[in-house]
Design an enzyme around this catalytic site. Sequence first.
Site, mmCIF file in Angstrom:
data_model
loop_
_atom_site.group_PDB
_atom_site.id
_atom_site.type_symbol
_atom_site.label_atom_id
_atom_site.label_comp_id
_atom_site.label_asym_id
_atom_site.label_seq_id
_atom_site.Cartn_x
_atom_site.Cartn_y
_atom_site.Cartn_z
ATOM 1 C CE1 TYR A 105 1.655 1.511 -3.343
ATOM 2 C CE2 TYR A 105 2.017 3.498 -2.043
ATOM 3 C CZ TYR A 105 1.156 2.540 -2.566
ATOM 4 O OH TYR A 105 -0.189 2.617 -2.317
ATOM 5 C CB SER B 246 -1.295 6.147 -3.299
ATOM 6 O OG SER B 246 -0.666 6.550 -2.098
HETATM 7 P P1 NDP Z 1 -4.732 -4.678 1.327
HETATM 8 O O1 NDP Z 1 -3.372 -5.284 1.470
HETATM 9 O O2 NDP Z 1 -5.660 -4.814 2.476
HETATM 10 O O3 NDP Z 1 -5.436 -5.261 0.008
HETATM 11 C C1 NDP Z 1 -4.718 -5.424 -1.177
HETATM 12 C C2 NDP Z 1 -5.510 -6.281 -2.140
HETATM 13 O O4 NDP Z 1 -4.767 -6.412 -3.371
HETATM 14 C C3 NDP Z 1 -5.757 -7.686 -1.623
HETATM 15 O O5 NDP Z 1 -7.097 -8.043 -1.858
HETATM 16 C C4 NDP Z 1 -4.830 -8.540 -2.463
HETATM 17 O O6 NDP Z 1 -5.416 -9.819 -2.717
HETATM 18 C C5 NDP Z 1 -4.769 -7.759 -3.770
HETATM 19 N N1 NDP Z 1 -3.590 -8.121 -4.525
HETATM 20 C C6 NDP Z 1 -2.296 -7.785 -4.253
HETATM 21 N N2 NDP Z 1 -1.469 -8.389 -5.133
HETATM 22 C C7 NDP Z 1 -2.262 -9.112 -5.975
HETATM 23 C C8 NDP Z 1 -1.995 -9.958 -7.078
HETATM 24 N N3 NDP Z 1 -0.739 -10.206 -7.514
HETATM 25 N N4 NDP Z 1 -3.044 -10.547 -7.713
HETATM 26 C C9 NDP Z 1 -4.301 -10.312 -7.290
HETATM 27 N N5 NDP Z 1 -4.616 -9.523 -6.263
HETATM 28 C C10 NDP Z 1 -3.597 -8.933 -5.607
HETATM 29 O O7 NDP Z 1 -4.476 -3.151 0.984
HETATM 30 P P2 NDP Z 1 -5.481 -1.927 0.655
HETATM 31 O O8 NDP Z 1 -6.883 -2.349 0.640
HETATM 32 O O9 NDP Z 1 -5.076 -0.815 1.540
HETATM 33 O O10 NDP Z 1 -4.971 -1.566 -0.809
HETATM 34 C C11 NDP Z 1 -5.815 -1.485 -1.936
HETATM 35 C C12 NDP Z 1 -5.229 -0.464 -2.884
HETATM 36 O O11 NDP Z 1 -5.218 0.808 -2.253
HETATM 37 C C13 NDP Z 1 -3.778 -0.728 -3.312
HETATM 38 O O12 NDP Z 1 -3.633 -0.431 -4.677
HETATM 39 C C14 NDP Z 1 -2.978 0.263 -2.464
HETATM 40 O O13 NDP Z 1 -1.765 0.634 -3.092
HETATM 41 C C15 NDP Z 1 -3.956 1.415 -2.414
HETATM 42 N N6 NDP Z 1 -3.796 2.391 -1.330
HETATM 43 C C16 NDP Z 1 -3.798 2.015 -0.019
HETATM 44 C C17 NDP Z 1 -3.679 2.965 0.980
HETATM 45 C C18 NDP Z 1 -3.650 2.620 2.421
HETATM 46 O O14 NDP Z 1 -3.188 3.455 3.232
HETATM 47 N N7 NDP Z 1 -4.123 1.446 2.835
HETATM 48 C C19 NDP Z 1 -3.606 4.395 0.654
HETATM 49 C C20 NDP Z 1 -3.604 4.669 -0.766
HETATM 50 C C21 NDP Z 1 -3.713 3.715 -1.694
HETATM 51 P P3 NDP Z 1 -4.655 -11.221 -2.589
HETATM 52 O O15 NDP Z 1 -3.466 -11.024 -1.683
HETATM 53 O O16 NDP Z 1 -5.683 -12.157 -2.029
HETATM 54 O O17 NDP Z 1 -4.298 -11.560 -3.984
HETATM 55 C C1 8X3 Z 2 -0.552 4.373 0.774
HETATM 56 C C2 8X3 Z 2 -0.301 5.719 1.376
HETATM 57 O O1 8X3 Z 2 1.477 7.166 2.466
HETATM 58 O O2 8X3 Z 2 1.449 4.804 3.040
HETATM 59 O O3 8X3 Z 2 -0.652 4.481 -0.584
HETATM 60 O O4 8X3 Z 2 2.242 5.522 0.885
HETATM 61 S S1 8X3 Z 2 1.308 5.777 1.943
#
Ligand code: NDP
Ligand code: 8X3
Length: 253
Positions: A153, A140
């Site tokens: 985070y 991120s």
């Molecule tokens: P979502 O919340 O939409 O998806 C997160 C996913 O992670 C879900 O499928 C969830 O599945 C899974 N997950 C979380 N905890 C667990 C666990 N303990 N075991 C198994 N699976 C888990 O978020 P995003 O798609 O946005 O996030 C995906 C990645 O991208 C993350 O690493 C996030 O930090 C990163 N990210 C997101 C950004 C954003 O702005 N959205 C920007 C930069 C990075 P379930 O709950 O079914 O287990």
């Molecule tokens: C997610 C981007 O800026 O919300 O990783 O932390 S931010």
Amino acid sequence: MSVATPRTALITGATSGFGRAAVERFVAGGWNVVACGRRAERLQALVDVPGGERVHAAAFDVRDALAMQAALEALPAAFRGIDLLVNNAGLALGTRPAQEASLDDWRTMIDTNITALVTLTRALLPTLVQRRGAIVNVSSTAGKYPYTGGNVYGGTKAFVSQFSLNLRADLHGTGVRVTAIEPGMAETEFTLVRTHGDQAASDALYAGSNPMTANDIADTLWWIANLPPHLNINRLELMPTSQSFAGFQVHRG
Ligand code: NDP
Ligand code: 8X3
């Protein structure tokens, strides 16, 4: 005429956001996909659609190392040869400054974003080396640019980016490619999770901002995975055009 064997991706966090969009993108492109997440019914929905025979649903909590191992051992033959690991499962919890934050939230982020990621990576490295595969870790912008409330985070994502570069060094000469993608703001369930279910806060964050979408990230993952084997993207930072940088803060008085 010979038919090429499909390549196989294992994608964590496949029940939502980036991960779910990536599963759909890779299946549409002819890959087999091991789709991982805790919400089994959402994984099943990826199977119950046209093309779903190319999806194997693996429901487990990535923080449970034994469940992870069992899921890997239970992979059907057609899904055992992992060519691409997408370490995407992860979360932020809380927006309060460190002195007011929940230690439980911090531990959950470390367990999920760091410990689980390295555990799964270590388990799959022998296969990835054997197949000259690839790893894409979802980091991120929060791992590089500090902001109030980003504390643990951002720390976990800094780990993900640096671990990715160090993996590259260790895997030197194996042909295994490693990439950290570092997205900025994208609209998914991320903020709903971060705010412990505050839909209004999530809606307010994204309102009018034209954020990146899960499909933007899935397309990026697809592009990285399909580059020619001599080419490695080390780290890739991407943001919506509407997002940029703020200056330092100064406390007076
Ligand atoms: P979502 O919340 O939409 O998806 C997160 C996913 O992670 C879900 O499928 C969830 O599945 C899974 N997950 C979380 N905890 C667990 C666990 N303990 N075991 C198994 N699976 C888990 O978020 P995003 O798609 O946005 O996030 C995906 C990645 O991208 C993350 O690493 C996030 O930090 C990163 N990210 C997101 C950004 C954003 O702005 N959205 C920007 C930069 C990075 P379930 O709950 O079914 O287990
Ligand atoms: C997610 C981007 O800026 O919300 O990783 O932390 S931010």
